[in-house]
Enzyme design. Structure first.
Site, PDB file in Angstrom:
ATOM      1  N   ARG A 110      70.837  23.647  50.858  1.00  0.00           N
ATOM      2  CA  ARG A 110      69.505  23.843  51.445  1.00  0.00           C
ATOM      3  C   ARG A 110      68.511  24.371  50.418  1.00  0.00           C
ATOM      4  NH1 ARG A 110      70.853  27.820  55.969  1.00  0.00           N
ATOM      5  NH2 ARG A 110      72.249  28.416  54.301  1.00  0.00           N
ATOM      6  N   ASN A 149      71.284  23.949  58.236  1.00  0.00           N
ATOM      7  CA  ASN A 149      72.685  23.630  58.487  1.00  0.00           C
ATOM      8  C   ASN A 149      72.868  23.331  59.962  1.00  0.00           C
ATOM      9  OD1 ASN A 149      73.659  23.989  55.878  1.00  0.00           O
ATOM     10  ND2 ASN A 149      74.205  26.122  56.204  1.00  0.00           N
TER      11      ASN A 149
END
Length: 95
Positions: free
Chosen positions: A20, A38
């Site tokens: 990320r 996520n």
């Protein structure tokens, strides 16, 4: 300049490898806005990318490999209508 929006699901070993944060850096470097998070299944990262089509494509190319330590097994891209709704690129909480 053609603008684009991609809703992306990246599956594999993509959690716990700074995916990320790395995607945020790649997106910002390319002028792409949106978000990444996520998924609670432990093996999926979801993102929405908006910006010039060429820039979105660069982020998608990066996402097929990801950061060191990642192992991308599958990437699903859903092209959507560009909305221009984002001011920056954020990391959102897991869902």
């Amino acid at each position: 300049m053609e603008m684009a929006r991609a809703h992306v699901f990246i599956r594999g070993k993509v959690q716990g490898v700074f995916f990320r944060q790395s995607m945020k850096e790649v997106a910002m470097r390319n002028g792409v806005k949106g978000w990444v998070r996520n998924r609670s299944d432990g093996k999926t990262v979801e993102a929405v990318l908006e910006g010039p089509r060429d820039a979105v494509m660069k982020v998608l190319e990066w996402a097929r490999i990801g950061p060191p330590g990642a192992r991308v097994e599958d990437i699903e891209v859903q092209w959507e209508e560009y909305k221009g709704e984002f001011k920056d690129f954020k990391i959102l909480p897991t869902v």
